[in-house]
Design an enzyme around this catalytic site. Structure first.
Site, PDB file in Angstrom:
ATOM      1  N   THR A 106       0.844  -1.189   0.000  1.00 49.82           N
ATOM      2  CA  THR A 106       0.000   0.000   0.000  1.00 49.82           C
ATOM      3  C   THR A 106       0.880   1.240   0.000  1.00 49.82           C
ATOM      4  O   THR A 106       1.788   1.355   0.820  1.00 49.82           O
ATOM      5  CB  THR A 106      -0.898  -0.029   1.264  1.00 49.82           C
ATOM      6  OG1 THR A 106      -1.824  -1.095   1.102  1.00 49.82           O
ATOM      7  CG2 THR A 106      -1.635   1.277   1.459  1.00 49.82           C
ATOM      8  N   HIS A 125      -7.104 -10.850  -0.655  1.00 46.92           N
ATOM      9  CA  HIS A 125      -6.426 -10.426   0.577  1.00 46.92           C
ATOM     10  C   HIS A 125      -7.159 -11.017   1.785  1.00 46.92           C
ATOM     11  O   HIS A 125      -8.151 -10.474   2.255  1.00 46.92           O
ATOM     12  CB  HIS A 125      -6.410  -8.895   0.649  1.00 46.92           C
ATOM     13  CG  HIS A 125      -5.445  -8.335   1.658  1.00 46.92           C
ATOM     14  ND1 HIS A 125      -4.901  -9.079   2.681  1.00 46.92           N
ATOM     15  CD2 HIS A 125      -4.903  -7.093   1.790  1.00 46.92           C
ATOM     16  CE1 HIS A 125      -4.098  -8.317   3.399  1.00 46.92           C
ATOM     17  NE2 HIS A 125      -4.077  -7.112   2.874  1.00 46.92           N
ATOM     18  N   HIS A 147      -3.852 -10.094   7.605  1.00 54.21           N
ATOM     19  CA  HIS A 147      -3.593  -8.825   8.298  1.00 54.21           C
ATOM     20  C   HIS A 147      -4.771  -8.147   8.977  1.00 54.21           C
ATOM     21  O   HIS A 147      -4.796  -6.914   9.097  1.00 54.21           O
ATOM     22  CB  HIS A 147      -2.950  -7.822   7.310  1.00 54.21           C
ATOM     23  CG  HIS A 147      -1.608  -8.287   6.834  1.00 54.21           C
ATOM     24  ND1 HIS A 147      -0.991  -7.800   5.720  1.00 54.21           N
ATOM     25  CD2 HIS A 147      -0.762  -9.221   7.338  1.00 54.21           C
ATOM     26  CE1 HIS A 147       0.164  -8.411   5.541  1.00 54.21           C
ATOM     27  NE2 HIS A 147       0.323  -9.278   6.515  1.00 54.21           N
ATOM     28  N   TYR A 198      -7.923  -7.754   8.100  1.00 56.86           N
ATOM     29  CA  TYR A 198      -8.980  -7.128   7.302  1.00 56.86           C
ATOM     30  C   TYR A 198     -10.197  -8.061   7.213  1.00 56.86           C
ATOM     31  O   TYR A 198     -10.246  -9.076   7.901  1.00 56.86           O
ATOM     32  CB  TYR A 198      -8.417  -6.702   5.940  1.00 56.86           C
ATOM     33  CG  TYR A 198      -7.319  -5.670   6.122  1.00 56.86           C
ATOM     34  CD1 TYR A 198      -7.602  -4.454   6.754  1.00 56.86           C
ATOM     35  CD2 TYR A 198      -6.005  -5.928   5.748  1.00 56.86           C
ATOM     36  CE1 TYR A 198      -6.603  -3.508   6.966  1.00 56.86           C
ATOM     37  CE2 TYR A 198      -5.008  -4.978   5.969  1.00 56.86           C
ATOM     38  CZ  TYR A 198      -5.303  -3.779   6.581  1.00 56.86           C
ATOM     39  OH  TYR A 198      -4.323  -2.850   6.817  1.00 56.86           O
ATOM     40  N   ARG A 242      -3.818 -14.523  -0.053  1.00 60.90           N
ATOM     41  CA  ARG A 242      -2.822 -14.226   0.979  1.00 60.90           C
ATOM     42  C   ARG A 242      -3.433 -14.458   2.353  1.00 60.90           C
ATOM     43  O   ARG A 242      -4.542 -13.989   2.629  1.00 60.90           O
ATOM     44  CB  ARG A 242      -2.337 -12.783   0.868  1.00 60.90           C
ATOM     45  CG  ARG A 242      -1.075 -12.557   1.686  1.00 60.90           C
ATOM     46  CD  ARG A 242      -0.471 -11.198   1.469  1.00 60.90           C
ATOM     47  NE  ARG A 242       0.988 -11.296   1.456  1.00 60.90           N
ATOM     48  CZ  ARG A 242       1.791 -10.348   1.915  1.00 60.90           C
ATOM     49  NH1 ARG A 242       1.308  -9.225   2.383  1.00 60.90           N
ATOM     50  NH2 ARG A 242       3.102 -10.515   1.883  1.00 60.90           N
ATOM     51  N   GLY A 259       7.770 -12.077   4.561  1.00 63.04           N
ATOM     52  CA  GLY A 259       7.893 -11.583   5.923  1.00 63.04           C
ATOM     53  C   GLY A 259       9.300 -11.634   6.457  1.00 63.04           C
ATOM     54  O   GLY A 259       9.757 -12.683   6.929  1.00 63.04           O
ATOM     55  N   ARG A 265       9.617  -4.533   1.880  1.00 62.52           N
ATOM     56  CA  ARG A 265      10.379  -3.307   2.088  1.00 62.52           C
ATOM     57  C   ARG A 265      11.645  -3.237   1.245  1.00 62.52           C
ATOM     58  O   ARG A 265      12.001  -2.168   0.758  1.00 62.52           O
ATOM     59  CB  ARG A 265      10.682  -3.151   3.580  1.00 62.52           C
ATOM     60  CG  ARG A 265       9.414  -2.823   4.370  1.00 62.52           C
ATOM     61  CD  ARG A 265       9.574  -3.048   5.840  1.00 62.52           C
ATOM     62  NE  ARG A 265       9.726  -4.461   6.150  1.00 62.52           N
ATOM     63  CZ  ARG A 265       9.907  -4.947   7.368  1.00 62.52           C
ATOM     64  NH1 ARG A 265       9.960  -4.116   8.391  1.00 62.52           N
ATOM     65  NH2 ARG A 265      10.027  -6.244   7.579  1.00 62.52           N
TER      66      ARG A 265
HETATM   67  C1  LIG Z   1       4.562   0.168   3.087  1.00 65.07           C
HETATM   68  C2  LIG Z   1       3.925  -1.167   3.270  1.00 65.07           C
HETATM   69  C3  LIG Z   1       2.689  -1.421   2.711  1.00 65.07           C
HETATM   70  C4  LIG Z   1       2.101  -2.693   2.811  1.00 65.07           C
HETATM   71  N1  LIG Z   1       0.900  -2.927   2.186  1.00 65.07           N
HETATM   72  C5  LIG Z   1       0.409  -4.188   2.138  1.00 65.07           C
HETATM   73  C6  LIG Z   1      -0.747  -4.471   1.358  1.00 65.07           C
HETATM   74  O1  LIG Z   1      -1.308  -3.614   0.665  1.00 65.07           O
HETATM   75  N2  LIG Z   1      -1.207  -5.751   1.363  1.00 65.07           N
HETATM   76  C7  LIG Z   1      -0.595  -6.742   2.087  1.00 65.07           C
HETATM   77  O2  LIG Z   1      -1.054  -7.890   2.063  1.00 65.07           O
HETATM   78  N3  LIG Z   1       0.510  -6.496   2.818  1.00 65.07           N
HETATM   79  C8  LIG Z   1       1.035  -5.261   2.835  1.00 65.07           C
HETATM   80  N4  LIG Z   1       2.203  -5.027   3.519  1.00 65.07           N
HETATM   81  C9  LIG Z   1       2.954  -6.149   4.057  1.00 65.07           C
HETATM   82  C10 LIG Z   1       4.012  -6.599   3.040  1.00 65.07           C
HETATM   83  O3  LIG Z   1       3.407  -7.146   1.869  1.00 65.07           O
HETATM   84  C11 LIG Z   1       4.963  -7.664   3.627  1.00 65.07           C
HETATM   85  O4  LIG Z   1       4.243  -8.818   3.958  1.00 65.07           O
HETATM   86  C12 LIG Z   1       5.674  -7.132   4.854  1.00 65.07           C
HETATM   87  O5  LIG Z   1       6.274  -5.877   4.577  1.00 65.07           O
HETATM   88  C13 LIG Z   1       6.753  -8.081   5.327  1.00 65.07           C
HETATM   89  O6  LIG Z   1       7.665  -8.344   4.301  1.00 65.07           O
HETATM   90  P1  LIG Z   1       9.116  -7.599   4.231  1.00 65.07           P
HETATM   91  O7  LIG Z   1       9.810  -7.947   5.507  1.00 65.07           O
HETATM   92  O8  LIG Z   1       9.763  -8.218   3.009  1.00 65.07           O
HETATM   93  O9  LIG Z   1       8.858  -6.147   4.088  1.00 65.07           O
HETATM   94  C14 LIG Z   1       2.770  -3.738   3.494  1.00 65.07           C
HETATM   95  C15 LIG Z   1       4.014  -3.470   4.090  1.00 65.07           C
HETATM   96  C16 LIG Z   1       4.593  -2.220   3.967  1.00 65.07           C
HETATM   97  C17 LIG Z   1       5.960  -1.995   4.570  1.00 65.07           C
END
Ligand SMILES: Cc1cc2nc3c(=O)[nH]c(=O)nc-3n(C[C@H](O)[C@H](O)[C@H](O)COP(=O)(O)O)c2cc1C
Length: 371
Positions: free
Chosen positions: A32, A182, A185, A187, A234, A303, A326
């Site tokens: 997002t 989705h 998380h 929702y 997811r 994750g 990230r």
């Molecule tokens: C800025 C940001 C926006 C995110 N938006 C979503 C989203 O729209 N849908 C979702 O399922 N997870 C979302 N997440 C979770 C990420 O998809 C991911 O699972 C989480 O960042 C952990 O992975 P990473 O350690 O590689 O960042 C978001 C995470 C971040 C940091």
């Protein structure tokens, strides 16, 4: 004498995802970014997604609302109006032009909302009428306020499932290769799945089977609309975001993947147990392996992954694909950097969710231009 072969990098090996030929296993996680003004995807997203596209790479778009009751954050995109569908088209085209495979994450926030985001200022809808306590926003300063939700009546649930179905149809109309439902998380779908939230007494609450019914009916409707070969989901059974924990996440995750096998969907994308809270890695003895083993389709993990443990996950067959959030946000050329084992740009949390169409969005440098 033949020159020594460089060692294979597991993340950079090809993989057949149903009918899609992936050239590597590094997936853009759904992120997002809150830059879709008025819930309409904007032209600046063309550059953002195309920067992160590789030939044969899989991208999952940011969470995208399925209806006018689905929103809970400012400036997030939707896919329920003609205007939104048309606005997605050039973004999807840009990804396809570079050979990427692009799935749309379809989303309903349920009670993670307030009346300011809802039509006619009404209460958000959920599996429950239990309110959420105010939560710190991503910047760690502002506090998000939630309006107590209205519990959906049993006879309203088919209408919400239909919204997911129509959103999936719209995603295909916009050119997406498929959708990711989705279900993670905290929702709406998760609000049905988790026993910390779901306090229903109808056929959508109580037993494990009943709590999974809504998710599975959404899957079934979407599969019937666009075909199982275009559907992923997811899930985050272990996460407790937005007060959505479960007393037995292992049983929940296992039951879900076993039930999903019936529909033959393309993939299951699971968030690691170590991501119990947003953006924080915690120690755990839990594992996704029982679910990985029980699921018949492609298994994506996400994750807290680094290059090293992503390679290990693929090498040890713990996952088929690894999604990066990230690191991919901050490194548009992440697959190239992993290939070369090059240093990574650091991510800046302060610009994750700002509305700027460039800063923190499309201005992270590529390797060639990094200094
Ligand atoms: C800025 C940001 C926006 C995110 N938006 C979503 C989203 O729209 N849908 C979702 O399922 N997870 C979302 N997440 C979770 C990420 O998809 C991911 O699972 C989480 O960042 C952990 O992975 P990473 O350690 O590689 O960042 C978001 C995470 C971040 C940091």
């Amino acid at each position: 004498m033949a020159a020594a072969q460089p060692p294979t990098i597991p993340l950079l090996t090809p993989y057949k995802l149903g009918k899609f030929d992936l050239s590597h296993r590094i997936v853009l996680a759904p992120l997002t970014r809150q830059r879709s003004f008025g819930n309409v995807p904007q032209p600046h997203a063309i550059l953002y997604y195309s920067q992160r596209t590789t030939e044969g790479g899989l991208l999952i778009a940011e969470a995208t609302g399925i209806s006018d009751t689905a929103q809970g954050y400012p400036e997030t995109p939707g896919i329920w109006t003609k205007e939104q569908v048309e606005a997605w088209k050039p973004i999807v085209d840009a990804v396809h032009l570079k050979g990427g495979i692009f799935f749309c994450q379809i989303w309903h926030v349920g009670r993670v909302s307030n009346s300011g985001f809802q039509p006619n200022g009404q209460a958000p809808i959920s599996s429950t009428d239990k309110p959420l306590t105010p939560q710190k926003r991503a910047n760690g300063i502002d506090v998000a306020q939630f309006t107590p939700p209205r519990r959906l009546r049993t006879d309203e649930i088919p209408g919400i499932i239909n919204d997911f179905r129509l959103a999936a149809r719209n995603a295909v109309e916009a050119g997406f290769d498929g959708v990711e439902i989705h279900g993670a998380h905290g929702y709406l779908i998760d609000q049905f799945l988790k026993d910390q939230v779901n306090d229903r007494t109808d056929k959508y609450g109580g037993s494990l089977e009943n709590r999974c019914r809504f998710a599975l009916e959404v899957v079934e409707a979407v599969v019937n609309e666009i075909g199982a070969d275009k559907v992923g989901i997811r899930l985050s059974p272990f996460a407790a975001y937005m007060e959505s924990g479960d007393s037995d996440p292992n049983a929940l995750g296992l039951h879900l993947v076993q039930s999903l096998n019936k529909y033959g969907i393309l993939y299951c994308h699971m968030v690691e147990p170590r991501m119990k809270q947003v953006g924080e890695i915690s120690q755990t003895f839990d594992s996704l392996q029982p679910m990985r083993k029980a699921f018949n389709g492609t298994f994506i993990v996400a994750g807290g992954y680094t290059r090293e443990d992503g390679n290990k996950a693929v090498a040890e067959n713990h996952a088929d694909l690894v999604a990066y959030g990230r690191w991919f946000l901050a490194n548009p050329d992440l697959p190239k950097r992993f290939e070369l084992n090059a240093p990574l740009n650091k991510y800046n949390r302060d610009t994750f969710y700002i509305p700027d169409p460039v800063v923190g969005y499309t201005d992270y440098p590529f390797l060639e231009t990094a200094n």
